[in-house]
Design a protein around this motif. Sequence first.
Motif, short mmCIF file in Angstrom:
data_model
loop_
_atom_site.label_atom_id
_atom_site.label_comp_id
_atom_site.label_asym_id
_atom_site.label_seq_id
_atom_site.Cartn_x
_atom_site.Cartn_y
_atom_site.Cartn_z
N GLY A 56 54.43 110.89 88.83
CA GLY A 56 53.35 111.17 87.89
C GLY A 56 52.30 112.12 88.42
O GLY A 56 51.14 112.09 87.99
N VAL A 57 52.71 112.99 89.35
CA VAL A 57 51.82 113.98 89.94
C VAL A 57 51.93 115.28 89.16
O VAL A 57 53.04 115.73 88.85
CB VAL A 57 52.18 114.21 91.42
N SER A 58 50.82 115.89 88.82
CA SER A 58 50.87 117.14 88.06
C SER A 58 51.38 118.28 88.92
O SER A 58 51.24 118.28 90.14
CB SER A 58 49.51 117.48 87.46
N ILE A 59 51.98 119.27 88.28
CA ILE A 59 52.65 120.37 88.97
C ILE A 59 51.91 121.68 88.71
O ILE A 59 51.66 122.06 87.57
CB ILE A 59 54.11 120.50 88.49
N GLY A 60 51.58 122.36 89.81
CA GLY A 60 50.95 123.67 89.73
C GLY A 60 51.78 124.71 90.44
O GLY A 60 52.41 124.43 91.47
N ALA A 98 60.50 122.52 86.45
CA ALA A 98 59.67 121.43 85.91
C ALA A 98 60.29 120.89 84.62
O ALA A 98 60.34 119.67 84.40
CB ALA A 98 58.25 121.93 85.66
N ARG A 99 60.78 121.77 83.79
CA ARG A 99 61.41 121.35 82.54
C ARG A 99 62.65 120.50 82.81
O ARG A 99 62.88 119.47 82.16
CB ARG A 99 61.76 122.58 81.70
N ILE A 100 63.45 120.90 83.80
CA ILE A 100 64.63 120.12 84.18
C ILE A 100 64.21 118.71 84.62
O ILE A 100 64.90 117.72 84.34
CB ILE A 100 65.40 120.82 85.31
N ALA A 101 63.06 118.62 85.31
CA ALA A 101 62.57 117.34 85.80
C ALA A 101 61.89 116.51 84.72
O ALA A 101 61.45 115.38 84.98
CB ALA A 101 61.60 117.57 86.95
N GLY A 102 61.78 117.05 83.52
CA GLY A 102 61.19 116.32 82.40
C GLY A 102 59.68 116.39 82.36
O GLY A 102 59.02 115.54 81.76
N THR A 103 59.13 117.42 82.99
CA THR A 103 57.67 117.57 83.01
C THR A 103 57.32 119.03 82.77
O THR A 103 58.15 119.80 82.25
CB THR A 103 57.09 117.05 84.35
N GLU A 104 56.13 119.46 83.11
CA GLU A 104 55.71 120.84 82.88
C GLU A 104 54.72 121.29 83.94
O GLU A 104 54.09 120.48 84.61
CB GLU A 104 55.09 120.99 81.49
N ASN A 248 34.44 104.92 95.75
CA ASN A 248 33.15 105.37 95.23
C ASN A 248 33.20 105.79 93.76
O ASN A 248 32.30 106.47 93.26
CB ASN A 248 32.63 106.53 96.09
N GLY A 249 34.26 105.36 93.08
CA GLY A 249 34.35 105.56 91.64
C GLY A 249 34.95 106.87 91.18
O GLY A 249 34.81 107.25 90.01
N TYR A 250 35.65 107.57 92.10
CA TYR A 250 36.23 108.87 91.75
C TYR A 250 37.75 108.83 91.97
O TYR A 250 38.26 109.41 92.92
CB TYR A 250 35.63 109.99 92.59
N ALA A 251 38.45 108.13 91.12
CA ALA A 251 39.90 108.03 91.26
C ALA A 251 40.54 109.38 90.97
O ALA A 251 40.35 109.94 89.88
CB ALA A 251 40.46 106.97 90.32
N PRO A 252 41.31 109.95 91.92
CA PRO A 252 41.95 111.25 91.68
C PRO A 252 42.90 111.20 90.48
O PRO A 252 43.69 110.27 90.34
CB PRO A 252 42.71 111.52 92.98
N ALA A 253 42.80 112.20 89.62
CA ALA A 253 43.59 112.26 88.39
C ALA A 253 44.47 113.50 88.39
O ALA A 253 44.14 114.51 89.01
CB ALA A 253 42.65 112.30 87.19
N PRO A 254 45.61 113.45 87.67
CA PRO A 254 46.42 114.66 87.52
C PRO A 254 45.65 115.75 86.78
O PRO A 254 44.63 115.48 86.12
CB PRO A 254 47.62 114.17 86.67
N ILE A 255 46.12 116.97 86.92
CA ILE A 255 45.53 118.10 86.21
C ILE A 255 46.32 118.33 84.93
O ILE A 255 47.51 118.65 84.97
CB ILE A 255 45.55 119.37 87.08
N ASP A 256 45.68 118.15 83.80
CA ASP A 256 46.34 118.34 82.52
C ASP A 256 46.19 119.79 82.07
O ASP A 256 45.30 120.52 82.52
CB ASP A 256 45.69 117.43 81.45
N ARG A 257 47.07 120.19 81.16
CA ARG A 257 46.85 121.46 80.46
C ARG A 257 45.48 121.38 79.80
O ARG A 257 45.12 120.38 79.22
CB ARG A 257 47.92 121.70 79.41
N LEU A 258 44.73 122.46 79.90
CA LEU A 258 43.38 122.42 79.37
C LEU A 258 43.27 122.90 77.93
O LEU A 258 42.20 122.89 77.34
CB LEU A 258 42.45 123.21 80.29
N ARG A 259 44.42 123.33 77.39
CA ARG A 259 44.47 123.61 75.94
C ARG A 259 45.91 123.76 75.51
O ARG A 259 46.81 123.83 76.31
CB ARG A 259 43.67 124.85 75.59
#
Length: 259
Positions: A56-60, A98-104, A248-259
């Motif tokens: 569930g890690v975002s791909i760049g 990424a598409r083969i892996a089912g993600t983007e 400290n309340g900052y759980a690292p999140a994946p990077i989503d498409r921004l639009r």
Amino acid sequence: MRVHLDTDIGEGFGVWGNRDESALMAQVSAANIACGFHAGDPDILRRTTALAAGLGVSIGAQVSYRDLAGFGRRFIDVARPTLVNEIVYQIGALQAFARIAGTEVTYVKAHGALYNVAAEHVDQAGAIVEAVELADPGLALLCQYGTEVWNRAGERGIATIPEVFVDRGYTAAGRLVSRQHPDALVTDVAEAARRALTMVTERRVLSVDGATVALAPDDATALALCVHSDTPGALEMATATGETLRANGYAPAPIDRLR
């Protein structure tokens, strides 16, 4: 403040490099995957995208000069049209796997010399932004705040996320110091984790000569913190940084498409 913890990964070639990066990948929320020009080959791209997707890690797309021998850390004076095409090529390769892996692919980041040169070089900064715009204008662009890349992206409507470096020293101008500098790397795990939290809460860092450097605009809603996979103790550093941020309340999140 939305926080991302990213790492440069998949940086092998053929028989060279770390074949098992699962432990490091499990500690981050975003993977900057080498796309073949400074490191990476089809087998590594396939394996690394599948690993990221499974966790569930975002791909760049980590794009670079065409410089396998120099690991992308040498300046190459590439004509802008060629550089645009080379970056589009790299993004496209990663998008396929990424598409083969089912993600983007959700974002782009330059690597090494291209990252550092484009901070000041108007044409090369423009080439990075143009390539993102051509390949997929919905991708976010990780870059340093206030650089030419940041400014050109803003002009073209490409979304930016300010990136900071947990494991690297800064100049008073807010750029990364040369890797030849004695303070180029931060290798103390506890210090790196404390530094990361300060970067998030204050959006500032002390340069190697003691100057206070702004890392993000005051109204920034996101920040990406990078731990290089080839920094000594990278796994421990990423682990400690993630634990400190979450505590400290900052759980690292994946990077989503921004639009």
